[in-house]
Design a protein around this motif. Structure first.
Motif, PDB file in Angstrom:
ATOM      1  N   SER A  48       0.841  -1.202   0.000  1.00  0.00           N
ATOM      2  CA  SER A  48       0.000   0.000   0.000  1.00  0.00           C
ATOM      3  C   SER A  48       0.879   1.257   0.000  1.00  0.00           C
ATOM      4  N   LEU A  49       1.914   1.226  -0.835  1.00  0.00           N
ATOM      5  CA  LEU A  49       2.846   2.349  -0.912  1.00  0.00           C
ATOM      6  C   LEU A  49       2.119   3.621  -1.341  1.00  0.00           C
ATOM      7  N   ASP A  50       2.241   4.677  -0.555  1.00  0.00           N
ATOM      8  CA  ASP A  50       1.670   5.979  -0.894  1.00  0.00           C
ATOM      9  C   ASP A  50       2.745   6.757  -1.651  1.00  0.00           C
ATOM     10  N   ARG A  51       2.694   6.678  -2.968  1.00  0.00           N
ATOM     11  CA  ARG A  51       3.739   7.314  -3.779  1.00  0.00           C
ATOM     12  C   ARG A  51       3.734   8.824  -3.592  1.00  0.00           C
ATOM     13  N   SER A  52       2.565   9.411  -3.508  1.00  0.00           N
ATOM     14  CA  SER A  52       2.485  10.865  -3.349  1.00  0.00           C
ATOM     15  C   SER A  52       3.163  11.320  -2.065  1.00  0.00           C
ATOM     16  N   LEU A  53       3.003  10.537  -1.007  1.00  0.00           N
ATOM     17  CA  LEU A  53       3.635  10.863   0.266  1.00  0.00           C
ATOM     18  C   LEU A  53       5.152  10.779   0.156  1.00  0.00           C
ATOM     19  N   LEU A  54       5.647   9.720  -0.483  1.00  0.00           N
ATOM     20  CA  LEU A  54       7.094   9.570  -0.652  1.00  0.00           C
ATOM     21  C   LEU A  54       7.649  10.669  -1.552  1.00  0.00           C
ATOM     22  N   GLU A  55       6.934  11.006  -2.605  1.00  0.00           N
ATOM     23  CA  GLU A  55       7.375  12.080  -3.505  1.00  0.00           C
ATOM     24  C   GLU A  55       7.486  13.401  -2.766  1.00  0.00           C
ATOM     25  N   LEU A  56       6.531  13.670  -1.885  1.00  0.00           N
ATOM     26  CA  LEU A  56       6.578  14.920  -1.120  1.00  0.00           C
ATOM     27  C   LEU A  56       7.734  14.917  -0.124  1.00  0.00           C
ATOM     28  N   ALA A  57       8.002  13.753   0.491  1.00  0.00           N
ATOM     29  CA  ALA A  57       9.137  13.646   1.411  1.00  0.00           C
ATOM     30  C   ALA A  57      10.451  13.886   0.679  1.00  0.00           C
ATOM     31  N   VAL A  58      10.571  13.352  -0.542  1.00  0.00           N
ATOM     32  CA  VAL A  58      11.767  13.592  -1.359  1.00  0.00           C
ATOM     33  C   VAL A  58      11.895  15.076  -1.685  1.00  0.00           C
ATOM     34  N   PHE A  59      10.783  15.708  -1.987  1.00  0.00           N
ATOM     35  CA  PHE A  59      10.784  17.129  -2.304  1.00  0.00           C
ATOM     36  C   PHE A  59      11.329  17.952  -1.131  1.00  0.00           C
ATOM     37  N   PHE A  60      10.807  17.695   0.073  1.00  0.00           N
ATOM     38  CA  PHE A  60      11.273  18.440   1.240  1.00  0.00           C
ATOM     39  C   PHE A  60      12.739  18.134   1.553  1.00  0.00           C
ATOM     40  N   ALA A  61      13.123  16.858   1.463  1.00  0.00           N
ATOM     41  CA  ALA A  61      14.518  16.492   1.758  1.00  0.00           C
ATOM     42  C   ALA A  61      15.479  17.141   0.773  1.00  0.00           C
ATOM     43  N   THR A  62      15.032  17.318  -0.462  1.00  0.00           N
ATOM     44  CA  THR A  62      15.863  17.979  -1.480  1.00  0.00           C
ATOM     45  C   THR A  62      16.020  19.458  -1.163  1.00  0.00           C
ATOM     46  N   ASN A  63      14.933  20.106  -0.836  1.00  0.00           N
ATOM     47  CA  ASN A  63      15.019  21.519  -0.475  1.00  0.00           C
ATOM     48  C   ASN A  63      15.838  21.734   0.799  1.00  0.00           C
ATOM     49  N   GLU A  64      15.796  20.758   1.693  1.00  0.00           N
ATOM     50  CA  GLU A  64      16.606  20.837   2.908  1.00  0.00           C
ATOM     51  C   GLU A  64      18.092  20.907   2.553  1.00  0.00           C
ATOM     52  N   GLN A  65      18.507  20.105   1.573  1.00  0.00           N
ATOM     53  CA  GLN A  65      19.903  20.148   1.134  1.00  0.00           C
ATOM     54  C   GLN A  65      20.246  21.499   0.513  1.00  0.00           C
ATOM     55  N   ARG A  66      19.329  22.035  -0.263  1.00  0.00           N
ATOM     56  CA  ARG A  66      19.586  23.339  -0.881  1.00  0.00           C
ATOM     57  C   ARG A  66      19.778  24.421   0.187  1.00  0.00           C
ATOM     58  N   VAL A  67      18.915  24.434   1.168  1.00  0.00           N
ATOM     59  CA  VAL A  67      19.012  25.454   2.216  1.00  0.00           C
ATOM     60  C   VAL A  67      20.283  25.272   3.045  1.00  0.00           C
ATOM     61  N   LYS A  68      20.672  24.011   3.285  1.00  0.00           N
ATOM     62  CA  LYS A  68      21.921  23.744   4.019  1.00  0.00           C
ATOM     63  C   LYS A  68      23.115  24.340   3.284  1.00  0.00           C
TER      64      LYS A  68
END
Length: 227
Positions: A48-68
């Motif tokens: 029951s993988l929620d792809r939308s949830l994982l995609e959003l988590a990847v989005f935030f984790a990516t922006n976290e790297q940019r801000v770092k």
């Protein structure tokens, strides 16, 4: 209203995660608190993988790297995400791992895939990766006592499934440790981002569950939609 809050609200309006991610109020999600979001910290069930949830988590984790790295956040774009998901699904379904899709001329290159979904001005930097749903690292020897169960041969312990955030971090870490992909994440020219996920099973590795992941960064100017 803070810039993070405005940013999160725009994501909500574009992808309508509210129903998919439960009743919690996600309008307050931002880079300061997304790691505490309950849904991101749930263990993944491959059935029951929620792809939308994982995609959003990847989005935030990516922006976290940019801000770092003292770079501005990129905005979410739904069309970029749609093209990214299409490519991940093609890679999973057709069993390949490449920026070029040799099976479909209309989706051959990242710009083709983005034009297909309605982007008039695709200027794309693309990242792709594979990530395991279970907490498996390369070169670890595993036993498979029964289908879907993976045991670390050295410790004799079952390898657990990752949470959505752990898998998102794993994917982003892979990109950050690869010079070309890292350049895309930290590009000063990046304006918008869409992420796409597809589940697959590694047929040559005991049917281990994994995901194909694609990121599409729009460079220089924001996406314009075809009319």
């Amino acid at each position: 209203m803070s810039k993070h809050l405005i940013f999160a609200v725009s994501i909500l309006l574009l992808i309508n995660h509210k129903e998919m991610m439960g009743q919690e109020n996600i309008e307050s999600l931002n880079l300061d608190n997304f790691r505490k979001y309950e849904a991101f910290n749930k263990v993944i069930n491959k059935d029951s993988l929620d792809r939308s949830l994982l995609e959003l988590a990847v989005f935030f984790a990516t922006n976290e790297q940019r801000v770092k790295h003292k770079l501005p956040e990129v905005s979410y774009n739904d069309l970029l995400a749609k093209a990214a998901r299409n490519h991940s699904e093609d890679m999973a379904r057709l069993d390949f791992f490449n920026h070029e899709n040799k099976f479909n001329k209309k989706r051959k290159e990242p710009t083709n895939r983005c034009a297909e979904v309605g982007i008039a001005n695709p200027i794309i930097a693309e990242n792709i990766a594979e990530g395991f749903i279970i907490e498996y690292e390369a070169n670890v020897k595993v036993l498979v006592p029964e289908k879907g169960v993976f045991v670390d041969q050295k410790t004799d312990k079952i390898l657990p499934n990752r949470t959505y955030l752990q898998l998102a971090d794993n994917l982003v870490d892979r990109w950050m440790n690869s010079p070309g992909h890292r350049t895309n994440i930290l590009s000063t020219d990046a304006k918008e981002l869409g992420c796409g996920i597809a589940l697959f099973y590694m047929t040559d590795f005991n049917e281990m569950p994994a995901v194909k992941a694609t990121q599409n960064f729009q460079l220089f100017q924001k996406v314009t939609e075809l009319k």
